[in-house]
Each structure stands twice: as structure tokens, then as C-alpha cells.
Design a protein around this motif. Structure first.
Motif, PDB file in Angstrom:
ATOM      1  N   GLY A 107       0.824  -1.197   0.000  1.00 18.45           N
ATOM      2  CA  GLY A 107       0.000   0.000   0.000  1.00 18.45           C
ATOM      3  C   GLY A 107       0.859   1.247   0.000  1.00 18.45           C
ATOM      4  N   SER A 108       0.286   2.359  -0.467  1.00 16.17           N
ATOM      5  CA  SER A 108       1.056   3.594  -0.545  1.00 16.17           C
ATOM      6  C   SER A 108       0.143   4.800  -0.387  1.00 16.17           C
ATOM      7  CB  SER A 108       1.788   3.681  -1.889  1.00 16.17           C
ATOM      8  OG  SER A 108       2.443   4.926  -2.041  1.00 16.17           O
ATOM      9  N   ILE A 109       0.663   5.832   0.267  1.00 20.99           N
ATOM     10  CA  ILE A 109      -0.005   7.121   0.235  1.00 20.99           C
ATOM     11  C   ILE A 109       0.189   7.733  -1.147  1.00 20.99           C
ATOM     12  CG2 ILE A 109       0.170   7.550   2.708  1.00 20.99           C
ATOM     13  CD1 ILE A 109       2.648   9.259   2.129  1.00 20.99           C
ATOM     14  N   MET A 110      -0.608   8.744  -1.456  1.00 19.54           N
ATOM     15  CA  MET A 110      -0.555   9.343  -2.782  1.00 19.54           C
ATOM     16  C   MET A 110       0.837   9.853  -3.136  1.00 19.54           C
ATOM     17  SD  MET A 110      -2.309  12.867  -4.213  1.00 19.54           S
ATOM     18  CE  MET A 110      -3.826  12.684  -3.329  1.00 19.54           C
ATOM     19  N   GLY A 111       1.480  10.569  -2.209  1.00 21.74           N
ATOM     20  CA  GLY A 111       2.747  11.201  -2.525  1.00 21.74           C
ATOM     21  C   GLY A 111       3.883  10.241  -2.785  1.00 21.74           C
ATOM     22  N   ALA A 112       3.766   9.007  -2.274  1.00 24.64           N
ATOM     23  CA  ALA A 112       4.830   8.017  -2.478  1.00 24.64           C
ATOM     24  C   ALA A 112       4.581   7.132  -3.694  1.00 24.64           C
ATOM     25  CB  ALA A 112       4.968   7.137  -1.233  1.00 24.64           C
ATOM     26  N   PHE A 261       3.960  14.790 -12.108  1.00 24.74           N
ATOM     27  CA  PHE A 261       3.517  13.736 -13.027  1.00 24.74           C
ATOM     28  C   PHE A 261       2.320  14.214 -13.847  1.00 24.74           C
ATOM     29  CE2 PHE A 261       0.536  10.299 -13.876  1.00 24.74           C
ATOM     30  CZ  PHE A 261       1.312   9.347 -14.512  1.00 24.74           C
ATOM     31  N   ALA A 262       1.339  14.813 -13.169  1.00 23.24           N
ATOM     32  CA  ALA A 262       0.121  15.246 -13.857  1.00 23.24           C
ATOM     33  C   ALA A 262       0.368  16.452 -14.742  1.00 23.24           C
ATOM     34  CB  ALA A 262      -0.963  15.565 -12.825  1.00 23.24           C
ATOM     35  N   GLU A 263       1.246  17.352 -14.304  1.00 18.28           N
ATOM     36  CA  GLU A 263       1.525  18.552 -15.089  1.00 18.28           C
ATOM     37  C   GLU A 263       2.235  18.199 -16.391  1.00 18.28           C
ATOM     38  OE1 GLU A 263       2.727  23.148 -14.088  1.00 18.28           O
ATOM     39  OE2 GLU A 263       3.417  21.540 -12.751  1.00 18.28           O
ATOM     40  N   GLN A 264       3.131  17.215 -16.353  1.00 20.08           N
ATOM     41  CA  GLN A 264       3.823  16.779 -17.562  1.00 20.08           C
ATOM     42  C   GLN A 264       2.856  16.250 -18.616  1.00 20.08           C
ATOM     43  OE1 GLN A 264       6.637  13.888 -16.149  1.00 20.08           O
ATOM     44  NE2 GLN A 264       7.965  15.423 -15.186  1.00 20.08           N
ATOM     45  N   ARG A 265       1.704  15.780 -18.174  1.00 24.62           N
ATOM     46  CA  ARG A 265       0.704  15.211 -19.081  1.00 24.62           C
ATOM     47  C   ARG A 265      -0.443  16.173 -19.358  1.00 24.62           C
ATOM     48  NH1 ARG A 265       3.700  11.976 -16.492  1.00 24.62           N
ATOM     49  NH2 ARG A 265       4.256   9.904 -17.259  1.00 24.62           N
TER      50      ARG A 265
END
Length: 306
Positions: A107-112, A261-265
Motif C-alpha cells: 500500500g502507498s499514500i498518494m505522494g509516495a 507527473f500530472a503537469e507533464q501530461r
């Protein structure tokens, strides 16, 4: 009186533990018996035997069905951990026999998540037959899943758990934050902003008492800006992206790595507002006394490799 460990070890059977898990899931002896392909009288007898072995009742009958009491919830939690450990045993033995492979639940938090995805990519290139289950959630929910044996490890913050001494923690990174919006937001092209400049816009925020929500409220309070009264609350990255797409006037706080990540797309833009990183770093977390499987150890090595 709770019996000795030797007595429990000698009398308790794995099939009885499986029944407790099914009872907790189904809330009914009939449904639990069906799930295990045994008769209802057989399930009733098995439950009585477990309660006799442990010396305490585990379930109470309520209008909604059978519900675990405090002792029952404790036993069910450990039953799930034992079930999970046996699953790891089988997967690791299978990997040994086949020379590779196995199953990993992480499992992971969003930022990781960007860090996790990169580490998993490197690991899967080395272990092509590895089966991986990924869960994204808040630190609090990930720790609960660790406690229930649903995850091998998590990348999160152990400080939000009930007892940090229950966990092994290996620090990975701090988590810088970014204020983001749709590319058509009125302030998207602004070169320099203060957080007070966003006071007239509606926020998408993490649920209350979560570190990212607390960080935003701290920044607003220090700037003398009123905390949003009617925010949109979600811990879902996808929901955040969809909400920003649906309403270009919204703003949100997300980890800088996810924002990049989102800004690059072209999915969003980072507004020119500076926020501090969260005070508590995130890292690899697993339960004390629950050895990592071979696959989990390999993932940790990839995560800790610079």
C-alpha cells in the motif's frame, strides 16, 4: 481465564480460524458455513469449540446478525494475520520451487506512489513472474490493513497509528506539497501568489485530521485566511483530477511528485504558491514480528536504493 499458549497451540485448528474470518465477514453462521462448504451445525460446533479453547465468548447476536465483541475482534485480527502469513508461506515456497515469482501486496499514500511505481518497475524487470497488488490510501487506513494482514508492507507515516511501537519504519523521504488547479483556472498563469490569493476559490482537500489536510489548515491559519467551510473531501488521486477537470475554478493540495507527473501530461498546473513539506517523513512500514517475504524484501531494497 485465558489458557496457556501451549494449550491454545495444541487445540486450535486453522480451519477454526478460517471460520472466525468468515463469520466476521458474513455476520451469519449460515453464510459462513456456505463459504466454507460445511454444514451450519458443523459451523456452530466449531465456533463453540474455539470459544471453549480460548475461554471467552467471541461473538454476540444482534438484529443485524453475529457481531464480534472486543475479544472476537482481537482474535479475528490475529486470524487474518495468520491466514496472510500462510499465504506468504505458500507464495514463497512456490517461488522457491519455480525459481522466481511470488505475490506481493503493498500500500502507498498518494505522494509516495511515483516512487513505488518506479521501484516496482525495476523489481518486475528482475522478477517477471511476480504478482503485485497495489492499494492507495491514507496512512491511517494503510496501517489498519497492515494490522489485518491484508498488506505485506506500506509506504506511509506510522505516526498516525494507535501505537507506533507496533511498526518497523524505514524513512524514505519528506513530502513537499503543491497547490494545483485546472490549466484553465483564472490564476494558472500568475507568476507569484500568496495562499491568501486563493481565499475566494473552493478547495479539494484530504479528509479531516490527515497530515495533508492539517498542513493546509496550518498554512491558511498562519496567513490569516479562513479555513474552507465547505470543501470537497477525498483521498483519491483520480477523484481529485476528475473534480479539477469538471470545475476549473477549484484548487487542491497534492504532493509535488504527483503534481509534476500530472503537469507533464497536461492534466493540471501547479500554482505559484509555496507550501512547506509535511513535518513527518514517509517511509516503508511493516509490523513488528511479521518478517517480510522474499518479494517484499526485494522491493524494500529497490526503494532504499538511491
Amino acid at each position: 481465564m485465558i489458557p496457556s499458549l501451549d494449550s491454545i497451540f495444541a487445540r486450535l485448528r486453522l480451519r477454526q480460524l478460517r471460520l472466525l474470518i468468515e463469520l466476521d465477514r458474513c455476520g451469519s453462521l449460515h453464510k459462513a458455513a456456505e463459504a466454507m462448504a460445511i454444514s451450519q451445525p458443523g459451523a456452530t460446533k466449531a465456533l463453540r469449540e474455539v470459544e471453549e479453547i480460548l475461554g471467552v465468548p467471541l461473538f454476540v447476536r444482534q438484529p443485524s446478525g453475529l457481531v464480534a465483541n472486543d475479544a472476537g475482534r482481537c482474535v479475528v485480527r490475529y486470524a487474518r494475520l495468520i491466514h496472510s502469513d500462510l499465504g506468504h508461506l505458500r507464495d514463497e515456497m512456490l517461488g522457491i520451487v519455480q525459481g522466481q515469482g511470488g505475490h506481493l501486496a503493498v500500500g502507498s499514500i498518494m505522494g509516495a506512489m511515483p516512487m513505488l511505481v518506479g521501484a516496482l518497475g525495476r523489481l518486475r524487470r528482475k522478477q517477471a513472474q511476480l504478482s503485485v497488488e497495489i492499494a492507495e490510501n491514507t496512512s491511517a487506513n494503510l496501517l489498519e490493513q497492515l494490522d489485518e494482514g491484508r498488506l505485506d508492507l506500506a509506504i506511509c507515516r506510522p505516526g498516525v497509528g494507535r501505537n507506533t511501537s507496533d511498526y518497523v519504519f524505514m524513512e524514505l523521504a519528506q513530502e513537499p506539497l503543491a497547490v494545483v488547479a485546472h490549466p484553465q483556472h483564472p490564476l494558472a498563469s500568475a507568476q507569484a501568489l500568496e495562499i491568501g490569493d486563493l481565499s475566494h476559490y473552493r478547495w479539494i482537500v484530504y479528509p479531516a485530521n490527515m497530515p495533508m489536510r492539517q498542513a493546509l489548515e496550518r498554512e491558511l491559519n498562519e496567513a490569516g485566511v479562513e479555513v474552507p467551510r465547505y470543501p470537497l473531501e477525498t483521498s483519491s488521486t483520480f477523484a481529485t483530477f476528475m473534480l479539477l477537470e469538471e470545475d476549473p475554478t477549484l484548487v487542491a493540495v497534492i504532493p509535488s511528485a504527483v503534481a509534476a507527473f500530472a503537469e507533464q501530461r497536461g492534466l493540471l498546473v501547479s500554482l505559484a504558491v509555496r507550501l512547506r513539506a509535511l513535518s513527518e517523513p514517509f517511509g516503508v512500514v511493516h509490523r513488528v514480528g511479521s518478517p517480510l517475504s522474499h518479494a517484499a524484501q526485494l522491493l524494500v531494497e529497490e526503494l532504499l536504493t538511491p
